[in-house]
Design a protein around this motif. Structure first.
Motif, PDB file in Angstrom:
ATOM      1  N   ASN A  70     -82.805-107.234  33.592  1.00 48.81           N
ATOM      2  CA  ASN A  70     -83.384-105.937  33.231  1.00 48.81           C
ATOM      3  C   ASN A  70     -83.601-105.818  31.728  1.00 48.81           C
ATOM      4  O   ASN A  70     -84.616-105.280  31.270  1.00 48.81           O
ATOM      5  CB  ASN A  70     -82.477-104.805  33.722  1.00 48.81           C
ATOM      6  N   LEU A  71     -82.623-106.315  30.964  1.00 47.06           N
ATOM      7  CA  LEU A  71     -82.756-106.263  29.509  1.00 47.06           C
ATOM      8  C   LEU A  71     -83.900-107.164  29.055  1.00 47.06           C
ATOM      9  O   LEU A  71     -84.664-106.799  28.146  1.00 47.06           O
ATOM     10  CB  LEU A  71     -81.434-106.687  28.867  1.00 47.06           C
ATOM     11  N   GLY A  72     -84.043-108.308  29.702  1.00 41.71           N
ATOM     12  CA  GLY A  72     -85.165-109.187  29.398  1.00 41.71           C
ATOM     13  C   GLY A  72     -86.501-108.510  29.642  1.00 41.71           C
ATOM     14  O   GLY A  72     -87.419-108.608  28.823  1.00 41.71           O
ATOM     15  N   VAL A  73     -86.591-107.786  30.757  1.00 44.13           N
ATOM     16  CA  VAL A  73     -87.829-107.059  31.074  1.00 44.13           C
ATOM     17  C   VAL A  73     -88.113-106.005  30.010  1.00 44.13           C
ATOM     18  O   VAL A  73     -89.265-105.817  29.593  1.00 44.13           O
ATOM     19  CB  VAL A  73     -87.732-106.409  32.469  1.00 44.13           C
ATOM     20  N   MET A  74     -87.074-105.337  29.545  1.00 47.66           N
ATOM     21  CA  MET A  74     -87.268-104.282  28.543  1.00 47.66           C
ATOM     22  C   MET A  74     -87.727-104.870  27.209  1.00 47.66           C
ATOM     23  O   MET A  74     -88.608-104.312  26.550  1.00 47.66           O
ATOM     24  CB  MET A  74     -85.989-103.456  28.392  1.00 47.66           C
ATOM     25  N   TYR A  75     -87.149-106.003  26.817  1.00 48.77           N
ATOM     26  CA  TYR A  75     -87.623-106.662  25.595  1.00 48.77           C
ATOM     27  C   TYR A  75     -89.036-107.209  25.787  1.00 48.77           C
ATOM     28  O   TYR A  75     -89.849-107.212  24.855  1.00 48.77           O
ATOM     29  CB  TYR A  75     -86.678-107.790  25.180  1.00 48.77           C
ATOM     30  N   ASP A  76     -89.344-107.660  26.985  1.00 50.84           N
ATOM     31  CA  ASP A  76     -90.676-108.205  27.271  1.00 50.84           C
ATOM     32  C   ASP A  76     -91.747-107.128  27.166  1.00 50.84           C
ATOM     33  O   ASP A  76     -92.845-107.374  26.674  1.00 50.84           O
ATOM     34  CB  ASP A  76     -90.670-108.822  28.670  1.00 50.84           C
ATOM     35  N   THR A  77     -91.413-105.919  27.627  1.00 50.58           N
ATOM     36  CA  THR A  77     -92.402-104.839  27.685  1.00 50.58           C
ATOM     37  C   THR A  77     -92.298-103.861  26.521  1.00 50.58           C
ATOM     38  O   THR A  77     -93.190-103.039  26.322  1.00 50.58           O
ATOM     39  CB  THR A  77     -92.233-104.054  28.994  1.00 50.58           C
ATOM     40  N   GLN A 121     -90.346-104.345  21.252  1.00 50.76           N
ATOM     41  CA  GLN A 121     -90.801-105.515  22.001  1.00 50.76           C
ATOM     42  C   GLN A 121     -90.447-106.787  21.245  1.00 50.76           C
ATOM     43  O   GLN A 121     -90.681-106.896  20.033  1.00 50.76           O
ATOM     44  CB  GLN A 121     -92.306-105.452  22.239  1.00 50.76           C
ATOM     45  N   ASN A 122     -89.836-107.735  21.958  1.00 41.43           N
ATOM     46  CA  ASN A 122     -89.429-108.983  21.331  1.00 41.43           C
ATOM     47  C   ASN A 122     -89.415-110.065  22.416  1.00 41.43           C
ATOM     48  O   ASN A 122     -88.484-110.153  23.218  1.00 41.43           O
ATOM     49  CB  ASN A 122     -88.039-108.824  20.693  1.00 41.43           C
ATOM     50  N   LYS A 123     -90.472-110.848  22.435  1.00 37.08           N
ATOM     51  CA  LYS A 123     -90.623-111.853  23.498  1.00 37.08           C
ATOM     52  C   LYS A 123     -89.542-112.942  23.412  1.00 37.08           C
ATOM     53  O   LYS A 123     -89.120-113.483  24.448  1.00 37.08           O
ATOM     54  CB  LYS A 123     -92.012-112.492  23.419  1.00 37.08           C
ATOM     55  N   THR A 124     -89.103-113.246  22.195  1.00 38.32           N
ATOM     56  CA  THR A 124     -88.063-114.265  22.045  1.00 38.32           C
ATOM     57  C   THR A 124     -86.760-113.801  22.680  1.00 38.32           C
ATOM     58  O   THR A 124     -86.099-114.551  23.418  1.00 38.32           O
ATOM     59  CB  THR A 124     -87.846-114.601  20.554  1.00 38.32           C
ATOM     60  N   LYS A 125     -86.373-112.558  22.385  1.00 36.48           N
ATOM     61  CA  LYS A 125     -85.157-112.008  22.989  1.00 36.48           C
ATOM     62  C   LYS A 125     -85.311-111.890  24.506  1.00 36.48           C
ATOM     63  O   LYS A 125     -84.361-112.114  25.256  1.00 36.48           O
ATOM     64  CB  LYS A 125     -84.814-110.646  22.378  1.00 36.48           C
ATOM     65  N   ALA A 126     -86.518-111.523  24.947  1.00 38.34           N
ATOM     66  CA  ALA A 126     -86.775-111.437  26.389  1.00 38.34           C
ATOM     67  C   ALA A 126     -86.488-112.784  27.046  1.00 38.34           C
ATOM     68  O   ALA A 126     -85.774-112.861  28.056  1.00 38.34           O
ATOM     69  CB  ALA A 126     -88.215-111.015  26.649  1.00 38.34           C
ATOM     70  N   ALA A 127     -87.027-113.849  26.452  1.00 43.23           N
ATOM     71  CA  ALA A 127     -86.829-115.189  27.006  1.00 43.23           C
ATOM     72  C   ALA A 127     -85.349-115.577  27.008  1.00 43.23           C
ATOM     73  O   ALA A 127     -84.860-116.210  27.956  1.00 43.23           O
ATOM     74  CB  ALA A 127     -87.643-116.207  26.222  1.00 43.23           C
ATOM     75  N   GLU A 128     -84.634-115.186  25.963  1.00 43.24           N
ATOM     76  CA  GLU A 128     -83.205-115.516  25.875  1.00 43.24           C
ATOM     77  C   GLU A 128     -82.422-114.851  27.009  1.00 43.24           C
ATOM     78  O   GLU A 128     -81.546-115.469  27.617  1.00 43.24           O
ATOM     79  CB  GLU A 128     -82.650-115.066  24.518  1.00 43.24           C
ATOM     80  N   TRP A 129     -82.743-113.590  27.288  1.00 43.61           N
ATOM     81  CA  TRP A 129     -82.030-112.891  28.364  1.00 43.61           C
ATOM     82  C   TRP A 129     -82.447-113.403  29.731  1.00 43.61           C
ATOM     83  O   TRP A 129     -81.614-113.526  30.643  1.00 43.61           O
ATOM     84  CB  TRP A 129     -82.207-111.380  28.237  1.00 43.61           C
ATOM     85  N   PHE A 130     -83.728-113.724  29.892  1.00 38.71           N
ATOM     86  CA  PHE A 130     -84.168-114.332  31.149  1.00 38.71           C
ATOM     87  C   PHE A 130     -83.438-115.665  31.368  1.00 38.71           C
ATOM     88  O   PHE A 130     -83.042-115.983  32.495  1.00 38.71           O
ATOM     89  CB  PHE A 130     -85.680-114.569  31.153  1.00 38.71           C
ATOM     90  N   PHE A 145     -88.207-116.994  37.738  1.00 43.72           N
ATOM     91  CA  PHE A 145     -89.662-116.864  37.719  1.00 43.72           C
ATOM     92  C   PHE A 145     -90.140-116.372  36.361  1.00 43.72           C
ATOM     93  O   PHE A 145     -91.089-116.916  35.800  1.00 43.72           O
ATOM     94  CB  PHE A 145     -90.157-115.902  38.800  1.00 43.72           C
ATOM     95  N   GLN A 146     -89.488-115.325  35.842  1.00 42.10           N
ATOM     96  CA  GLN A 146     -89.904-114.748  34.554  1.00 42.10           C
ATOM     97  C   GLN A 146     -89.833-115.784  33.443  1.00 42.10           C
ATOM     98  O   GLN A 146     -90.728-115.871  32.595  1.00 42.10           O
ATOM     99  CB  GLN A 146     -88.999-113.557  34.201  1.00 42.10           C
ATOM    100  N   LEU A 147     -88.772-116.589  33.450  1.00 43.77           N
ATOM    101  CA  LEU A 147     -88.629-117.623  32.430  1.00 43.77           C
ATOM    102  C   LEU A 147     -89.711-118.689  32.601  1.00 43.77           C
ATOM    103  O   LEU A 147     -90.313-119.135  31.614  1.00 43.77           O
ATOM    104  CB  LEU A 147     -87.242-118.251  32.522  1.00 43.77           C
ATOM    105  N   GLY A 148     -89.971-119.060  33.842  1.00 40.18           N
ATOM    106  CA  GLY A 148     -91.044-120.009  34.102  1.00 40.18           C
ATOM    107  C   GLY A 148     -92.383-119.497  33.602  1.00 40.18           C
ATOM    108  O   GLY A 148     -93.168-120.244  32.990  1.00 40.18           O
ATOM    109  N   PHE A 149     -92.640-118.214  33.828  1.00 40.81           N
ATOM    110  CA  PHE A 149     -93.902-117.612  33.393  1.00 40.81           C
ATOM    111  C   PHE A 149     -94.018-117.636  31.867  1.00 40.81           C
ATOM    112  O   PHE A 149     -95.095-117.865  31.319  1.00 40.81           O
ATOM    113  CB  PHE A 149     -94.011-116.187  33.921  1.00 40.81           C
ATOM    114  N   MET A 150     -92.890-117.415  31.187  1.00 39.79           N
ATOM    115  CA  MET A 150     -92.922-117.422  29.719  1.00 39.79           C
ATOM    116  C   MET A 150     -93.186-118.827  29.191  1.00 39.79           C
ATOM    117  O   MET A 150     -93.916-118.998  28.212  1.00 39.79           O
ATOM    118  CB  MET A 150     -91.629-116.834  29.160  1.00 39.79           C
ATOM    119  N   TYR A 151     -92.604-119.827  29.856  1.00 43.21           N
ATOM    120  CA  TYR A 151     -92.921-121.208  29.463  1.00 43.21           C
ATOM    121  C   TYR A 151     -94.378-121.539  29.765  1.00 43.21           C
ATOM    122  O   TYR A 151     -95.035-122.263  29.009  1.00 43.21           O
ATOM    123  CB  TYR A 151     -91.992-122.201  30.170  1.00 43.21           C
TER     124      TYR A 151
END
Length: 219
Positions: free
Chosen positions: A105-112, A118-127, A140-146
């Motif tokens: 959930n925290l990853g989604v919040m950083y992603d959006t 918004q911080n895509k790097t932090k999003a990826a770290e939490w994912f 899935f979310q981590l795969g999508f970011m890669y």
């Protein structure tokens, strides 16, 4: 025991009364359980506000599931005024204790950028943290970011690996993406048979995009 009917006839009303006694004395698990009972209307009249109050008490004592649940209530505005910032704060507390759902959930919040900058790097770290615990949606979310190169360097091989993990757990959108990657030979050797197989799994779960892709491949 009253809640589950072990040793006594099941009686959720009596269960709630005993949980109330323990909760009033500061027992965190009783506070959490009483919150769940008010949230769902088991043994007590459904009352989202009271549910949030009990979740708050348990969360203040550091109970990760209560923190996660309270965060979800702030996220959706159930029992409390909707507040994405507070939602993120409570998700953070639970995530720091290793709760995989809170990490997702925290990853989604950083992603959006909801409730936090918004911080895509932090999003990826939490994912990554949730994915490493086997959470399919986080995988899935981590795969999508890669795959898209957001928050991490673009890497289709890693993307396919994470899609595979989520797909193996039955995640339909991961199955769709893995099928597409096999079709195009992205991150994996091109393999039309595997592409069709994964797309079919996603389609069997009702994924409309997978159905469209299968129609295209069958032409």
């Amino acid at each position: 025991m009253y809640l589950t009917g072990q040793g006594v006839p099941q009686n959720k009303t009596k269960a709630a009364k005993w949980f109330q006694k323990a909760a009033d004395q500061g027992h965190a698990i009783a506070q959490l359980t009483l919150g769940i009972m008010y949230d769902t209307g088991q043994g007590v009249p459904q009352n989202k506000t009271k549910a949030a109050e009990w979740f708050q008490k348990a969360a203040d004592q550091g109970h990760a599931i209560a923190q996660l649940t309270l965060g979800a209530m702030y996220d959706t505005g159930q029992g409390v005024p909707q507040n994405k910032t507070k939602a993120a704060e409570w998700f953070q507390k639970a995530a720091d204790q290793g709760n995989a759902i809170a990490q997702l959930n925290l990853g989604v919040m950083y992603d959006t950028g909801l409730g936090v900058p918004q911080n895509k790097t932090k999003a990826a770290e939490w994912f990554q943290k949730a994915a490493s615990q086997g959470h399919a949606k986080a995988q899935f979310q981590l795969g999508f970011m890669y795959h898209t190169g957001q928050g991490v360097p673009k890497n289709d091989t890693k993307a396919a690996e994470w899609f595979q993990k989520a797909a193996d757990q039955g995640n339909a959108i991961a199955q769709l993406n893995l099928g597409v990657m096999y079709d195009a030979g992205l991150g994996v050797p091109q393999n039309k048979t595997k592409a069709v197989a994964w797309l079919q799994k996603a389609a069997d779960q009702g994924d409309k995009n997978a159905l469209k892709a299968l129609r295209i491949l069958s032409r």
